[in-house]
Each structure stands twice: as structure tokens, then as C-alpha cells.
Design a protein around this motif. Structure first.
Motif, PDB file in Angstrom:
ATOM      1  N   ARG A  18       0.839  -1.142  -0.016  1.00  0.00           N
ATOM      2  CA  ARG A  18       0.031   0.043  -0.050  1.00  0.00           C
ATOM      3  C   ARG A  18       0.918   1.120  -0.090  1.00  0.00           C
ATOM      4  O   ARG A  18       0.523   2.046   0.875  1.00  0.00           O
ATOM      5  CB  ARG A  18      -1.025   0.029   1.182  1.00  0.00           C
ATOM      6  CG  ARG A  18      -2.188  -1.020   1.142  1.00  0.00           C
ATOM      7  CD  ARG A  18      -3.132  -0.412  -0.142  1.00  0.00           C
ATOM      8  NE  ARG A  18      -4.382  -1.092   0.156  1.00  0.00           N
ATOM      9  CZ  ARG A  18      -4.628  -2.391  -0.617  1.00  0.00           C
ATOM     10  NH1 ARG A  18      -3.879  -2.766  -1.223  1.00  0.00           N
ATOM     11  NH2 ARG A  18      -5.812  -3.023  -0.399  1.00  0.00           N
ATOM     12  N   VAL A  29      -0.758   9.239   1.334  1.00  0.00           N
ATOM     13  CA  VAL A  29      -2.033   9.473   1.008  1.00  0.00           C
ATOM     14  C   VAL A  29      -2.973   8.645   1.881  1.00  0.00           C
ATOM     15  O   VAL A  29      -2.592   7.456   2.339  1.00  0.00           O
ATOM     16  CB  VAL A  29      -2.250   8.608  -0.770  1.00  0.00           C
ATOM     17  CG1 VAL A  29      -3.701   8.777  -1.188  1.00  0.00           C
ATOM     18  CG2 VAL A  29      -1.262   9.251  -1.564  1.00  0.00           C
ATOM     19  N   ALA A  33      -8.288   6.149   0.043  1.00  0.00           N
ATOM     20  CA  ALA A  33      -8.130   6.545  -1.262  1.00  0.00           C
ATOM     21  C   ALA A  33      -6.830   5.660  -1.913  1.00  0.00           C
ATOM     22  O   ALA A  33      -7.213   5.255  -2.962  1.00  0.00           O
ATOM     23  CB  ALA A  33      -7.466   8.127  -1.523  1.00  0.00           C
ATOM     24  N   LEU A  34      -6.022   5.051  -0.929  1.00  0.00           N
ATOM     25  CA  LEU A  34      -5.073   4.320  -1.681  1.00  0.00           C
ATOM     26  C   LEU A  34      -5.617   2.889  -1.830  1.00  0.00           C
ATOM     27  O   LEU A  34      -5.341   2.264  -2.837  1.00  0.00           O
ATOM     28  CB  LEU A  34      -3.833   4.274  -0.590  1.00  0.00           C
ATOM     29  CG  LEU A  34      -2.537   3.712  -1.177  1.00  0.00           C
ATOM     30  CD1 LEU A  34      -2.067   4.615  -2.305  1.00  0.00           C
ATOM     31  CD2 LEU A  34      -1.402   3.735   0.135  1.00  0.00           C
ATOM     32  N   LEU A  37      -7.432   3.179  -5.090  1.00  0.00           N
ATOM     33  CA  LEU A  37      -6.663   3.109  -6.070  1.00  0.00           C
ATOM     34  C   LEU A  37      -6.108   1.836  -6.458  1.00  0.00           C
ATOM     35  O   LEU A  37      -5.809   1.440  -7.656  1.00  0.00           O
ATOM     36  CB  LEU A  37      -5.437   4.346  -6.103  1.00  0.00           C
ATOM     37  CG  LEU A  37      -4.464   4.367  -6.796  1.00  0.00           C
ATOM     38  CD1 LEU A  37      -4.986   4.714  -8.368  1.00  0.00           C
ATOM     39  CD2 LEU A  37      -3.228   5.184  -6.652  1.00  0.00           C
ATOM     40  N   CYS A  38      -5.635   1.081  -5.334  1.00  0.00           N
ATOM     41  CA  CYS A  38      -5.268  -0.262  -5.622  1.00  0.00           C
ATOM     42  C   CYS A  38      -5.980  -1.241  -6.384  1.00  0.00           C
ATOM     43  O   CYS A  38      -5.842  -1.831  -7.372  1.00  0.00           O
ATOM     44  CB  CYS A  38      -4.642  -0.742  -4.323  1.00  0.00           C
ATOM     45  SG  CYS A  38      -3.142  -0.158  -3.594  1.00  0.00           S
ATOM     46  N   TRP A  71     -12.544  10.029  -1.326  1.00  0.00           N
ATOM     47  CA  TRP A  71     -11.565   9.070  -1.658  1.00  0.00           C
ATOM     48  C   TRP A  71     -11.264   9.115  -2.970  1.00  0.00           C
ATOM     49  O   TRP A  71      -9.990   8.999  -3.268  1.00  0.00           O
ATOM     50  CB  TRP A  71     -12.027   7.643  -1.161  1.00  0.00           C
ATOM     51  CG  TRP A  71     -11.819   7.354   0.212  1.00  0.00           C
ATOM     52  CD1 TRP A  71     -11.246   8.031   1.177  1.00  0.00           C
ATOM     53  CD2 TRP A  71     -12.528   6.266   1.056  1.00  0.00           C
ATOM     54  NE1 TRP A  71     -11.603   7.566   2.470  1.00  0.00           N
ATOM     55  CE2 TRP A  71     -12.177   6.525   2.474  1.00  0.00           C
ATOM     56  CE3 TRP A  71     -13.536   5.453   0.656  1.00  0.00           C
ATOM     57  CZ2 TRP A  71     -12.757   5.591   3.443  1.00  0.00           C
ATOM     58  CZ3 TRP A  71     -13.969   4.595   1.698  1.00  0.00           C
ATOM     59  CH2 TRP A  71     -13.578   4.595   3.002  1.00  0.00           C
ATOM     60  N   THR A  74      -9.295  12.250  -4.053  1.00  0.00           N
ATOM     61  CA  THR A  74      -8.132  12.304  -3.231  1.00  0.00           C
ATOM     62  C   THR A  74      -7.069  11.118  -4.176  1.00  0.00           C
ATOM     63  O   THR A  74      -6.018  11.521  -4.332  1.00  0.00           O
ATOM     64  CB  THR A  74      -8.050  11.684  -1.769  1.00  0.00           C
ATOM     65  OG1 THR A  74      -8.741  12.816  -1.088  1.00  0.00           O
ATOM     66  CG2 THR A  74      -6.717  11.595  -1.315  1.00  0.00           C
ATOM     67  N   ALA A  75      -7.684  10.104  -4.483  1.00  0.00           N
ATOM     68  CA  ALA A  75      -6.995   9.163  -5.273  1.00  0.00           C
ATOM     69  C   ALA A  75      -6.374   9.761  -6.725  1.00  0.00           C
ATOM     70  O   ALA A  75      -5.370   9.606  -7.124  1.00  0.00           O
ATOM     71  CB  ALA A  75      -7.669   7.784  -5.630  1.00  0.00           C
ATOM     72  N   ARG A  76      -7.444  10.490  -7.393  1.00  0.00           N
ATOM     73  CA  ARG A  76      -6.970  11.187  -8.574  1.00  0.00           C
ATOM     74  C   ARG A  76      -5.766  12.164  -8.254  1.00  0.00           C
ATOM     75  O   ARG A  76      -5.100  12.476  -9.097  1.00  0.00           O
ATOM     76  CB  ARG A  76      -8.400  11.903  -9.127  1.00  0.00           C
ATOM     77  CG  ARG A  76      -9.145  10.705  -9.963  1.00  0.00           C
ATOM     78  CD  ARG A  76     -10.653  11.395 -10.402  1.00  0.00           C
ATOM     79  NE  ARG A  76     -11.151  10.601 -11.485  1.00  0.00           N
ATOM     80  CZ  ARG A  76     -12.516  10.441 -11.414  1.00  0.00           C
ATOM     81  NH1 ARG A  76     -13.439  11.451 -10.842  1.00  0.00           N
ATOM     82  NH2 ARG A  76     -13.030   9.754 -12.437  1.00  0.00           N
TER      83      ARG A  76
END
Length: 398
Positions: A18, A29, A33-34, A37-38, A71, A74-76
Motif C-alpha cells: 500500500r 495518501v 483513497a489508496l 486506487l489499488c 476518496w 483524493t486518489a485522482r
């Protein structure tokens, strides 16, 4: 997890550990959000339905669409994308979302240390899990190196978010100087199990056992101080020193001694309930302002958004109810270890009278009042370094 590292442009995403990095520098991050994204990157060959992401993010509990939107945004932003351009994470209405950036997956190296800035004591952290007496999964973390300091859980925590959250980050820098901080997420929030059976002191004992601690100093903040008092009273053989800050012996409803105080307590609780149920910013700002009296409206909004990431609305409401009825006034006199009580003179959430009550009830205690209005000391609060000085001096005596 696949154990692979996904590379796209300047970014590298280690799905197992992560970790997201840009040009070799690890990025901070938040975990929601992480994780989002994963999952999108690992499922990059298909459109991921929103329902699947909500279920994945909630770990079996409901996630509000407001939190999910936070989330996703934030990921973007973390990978240089945004809601308009959608160069990397594309919205595919009405089906869901897809990671569309060209990427390459290579075998990961879980033992590799992250690249980046200088390593501090707070960088030495391990998150682990244990089981409480009733089988509830409790997440705990060991941060820093040296003699231990155990911190009880308080409203509301998330082990993976707290270290980079502006409200808590400075606490870890200060509390891990020359010592190892042991902390945990209370059942019902953070990385601990979100299914709430009942509140119990067994979680604290289970964490201490799992960390291999026989006797240790204990820190309690806000309602976590009442937990610390109760544990020290019932297990005097385990607690060597006790530090209480922003503490109270009796919750808001319990300590109301008149009709007007009871009415005020109910109004306060109802405003907090309304905020959690509706996610209305005006209610949430009022609640946040009691914790961070000197903060800006933007900081209050950030505090509210952070809380939404730590637990479900249903659990948040139950925490509020339970905390308002806490009462350790009947057992505080049984605390036998040296105790330091630190409180802001103008605490907007818990009146200073509660600190005076605790100092009266606990036999071997000393009280220090600091000039502040914040219930939780902020990084730029003049009371913060003073608190750390008193904490270090007191623990050093032991």
C-alpha cells in the motif's frame, strides 16, 4: 494482494505494501483513497462497478457516497489526475470506474525500504492485529523505538490515516521521541473490526498482551482518559504512570446537575446526532469547533471529513451515546500510580472543572493547566510544546 508493483508514468504503486511513490519519493495518501486506487489498478482490464468499490472500501460496512467521493477525488489528485480530465481514472457512467493509464506490472520487493526523506523514529512503525476476549479483531501499531508508552483509543482514530492527518501528525512526532508508542483503534472504527458488540476494557489489555508489555505508562486523551483511569484502577499492577489530558471522569449527560445543564447536554448531543445522520456541514462544523476552537472553518470541515473516514454513521452515533454516559468517578480513587493531569484552561469541549474533579479523586496526582481553548492541542498551539515538556519530565521521573 498480488505482490506486484504497478508503474505508470512517474508513479509506482506497490499494491501489497500500500505505497504510492512519484519519482522515487513516497507520497502520503490516506488509506481509503489508496485502497480504492489499488483496486482500480489491479482491475485495470475492466470497468469496476461503484457498488463493488463501496463494498470493498467498507469491509462489510456501509460507506457514504460523500466519503467515497472524497476518496475518489483524493486518489485522482495523488496521481496528478482530476475529475475533469480523467486521464488515469475514468468515470464510465452508469457502470462505474476504470483505470485507463498505460501501466506495467513488475514483481514487487516487499522487503525494500521506501525511498524518500530522512528516517525518523516515527517512521519505524508496524501495524498488527490481535483478538479481544470476545473475539473482536483489534488493530494496534508500534511506532518509534525505546521504552513503551501506551495510548488508549479516543474519538475517533484510524491507524493508517492518523500519522499524516494534520490533527494528529504532530502527536506522533512528539510522543515517539526516545520511546515506542503503542496505540490502537477502538472496536468499531479505523482498522479494528467495525461490528460493535459492547464496549470493554479488554481491548486495551489485549493490545498490551500482544505487544508483550507487563507494566507500562499509560496515556489517555479525551474520553480515552476515562478508559485509562478505569484500566489503571482495575489493574494497578500493570500501569506504572498515568497521563491524562483533556480528560473527564463523567460524560456530558452524567455530569449535568440541573435541568438547564441537562437540556444543554441534550442539545449538544442532538446537534452531533444530526450532523452524523445528515452530514450537514453546519452541524458538523459546530461539533468540530468544540474540539478545535481556534481552527478555521476549512479545518473544521477537514476534521469532519476525517471522522467520516474512521467509522460508519451508525457506529459514530453509538460512540456519541456511550461517551456521554461514561462515569469513572466511583473508581478513580483506586488509581495508585503517579498521575499527571494536563488540561486547557478554556477547553471548549470539556470544562476545566472535570480536570479538577479528577485531580481531587486520584490520590497521587498533579494538575497542570495550560493557556489554550483547544480540546485537542494543535501543532501551532502554544500549549503543545509545553504539554510535551511536562510529559517528558513526568515519564522521565519513572
Amino acid at each position: 494482494m498480488s505482490g506486484e508493483v504497478f508503474r505508470f508514468g512517474r508513479y509506482a504503486l506497490d499494491a501489497e505494501l500500500r505505497r504510492l511513490s512519484c519519482d522515487g519519493q513516497q507520497l502520503a495518501v490516506d488509506s481509503g483513497a489508496l485502497e480504492l486506487l489499488c483496486h482500480l489498478v489491479e482491475c485495470r482490464d475492466r470497468v469496476v462497478p461503484e457498488a463493488e468499490l463501496l463494498d470493498r472500501m467498507g469491509h462489510g460496512s456501509e460507506v457514504s457516497r460523500i466519503v467515497f467521493a472524497d476518496w475518489l477525488r483524493t486518489a485522482r489528485l495523488a496521481i496528478g489526475d482530476d475529475d475533469r480530465r480523467q486521464r488515469l481514472i475514468r468515470t464510465v457512467p452508469p457502470h462505474g470506474y476504470r483505470f485507463v493509464a498505460p501501466s506495467a506490472a513488475i514483481p514487487g520487493n516487499p522487503s525494500a525500504a521506501p525511498t524518500g526523506g530522512p528516517v525518523t523514529e516515527a517512521d519505524h512503525e508496524v501495524i498488527r492485529f490481535c483478538r479481544s476476549a470476545d473475539g473482536t479483531r483489534i488493530a494496534y501499531a508500534l511506532t518509534g523505538e525505546g521504552p513503551p508508552l501506551v495510548k488508549t483509543a479516543n474519538w475517533l482514530t484510524h491507524l493508517d490515516l492518523d500519522r499524516t492527518n494534520p490533527m494528529w501528525a504532530h502527536w506522533f512526532d512528539g510522543l515517539t521521541r526516545g520511546r515506542q508508542l503503542v496505540r490502537y483503534d477502538e472496536r468499531g472504527c479505523g482498522l479494528s473490526e467495525w461490528t460493535l458488540r459492547s464496549f470493554t476494557l479488554d481491548d486495551l489489555g489485549a493490545v498490551a498482551d500482544a505487544a508483550g508489555l507487563d507494566r507500562f505508562p499509560l496515556l489517555g486523551v479525551s474520553q480515552g482518559a476515562a478508559v485509562a483511569v478505569a484500566y489503571a484502577a482495575r489493574h494497578p499492577e500493570r500501569v506504572s504512570r498515568l497521563v491524562l489530558t483533556s480528560a473527564y471522569a463523567r460524560g456530558q449527560l452524567v455530569r449535568a446537575d440541573s435541568d438547564s445543564e441537562r437540556d444543554a447536554a441534550e442539545v449538544d448531543l442532538n446537534i452531533a446526532r444530526a450532523g452524523w445522520r445528515s452530514q450537514d456541514s453546519s452541524f458538523l462544523r459546530y461539533f468540530a469547533s468544540q474540539f478545535l476552537a481556534d481552527a478555521t472553518p476549512a479545518e473544521w470541515d477537514a476534521f469532519a471529513a476525517y471522522q467520516r473516514q474512521t467509522t460508519s454513521p451508525a457506529n459514530g452515533l453509538r460512540f456519541l451515546e456511550e461517551f456521554s454516559r461514561i462515569d469513572v468517578s466511583g473508581i478513580a480513587h483506586r488509581v495508585t500510580c503517579p498521575t499527571l493531569i494536563v488540561h486547557a484552561r478554556d477547553d471548549a469541549r470539556v470544562p476545566v472543572a472535570q480536570a479538577l474533579e479528577l485531580a481531587t479523586l486520584i490520590p497521587d496526582s498533579r494538575l497542570i493547566l495550560l493557556e489554550s481553548r483547544n480540546h485537542l492541542f494543535t501543532a501551532d498551539d502554544s500549549a503543545w510544546p509545553t504539554f510535551l515538556t511536562h510529559l517528558d519530565t513526568f515519564l522521565g521521573e519513572g
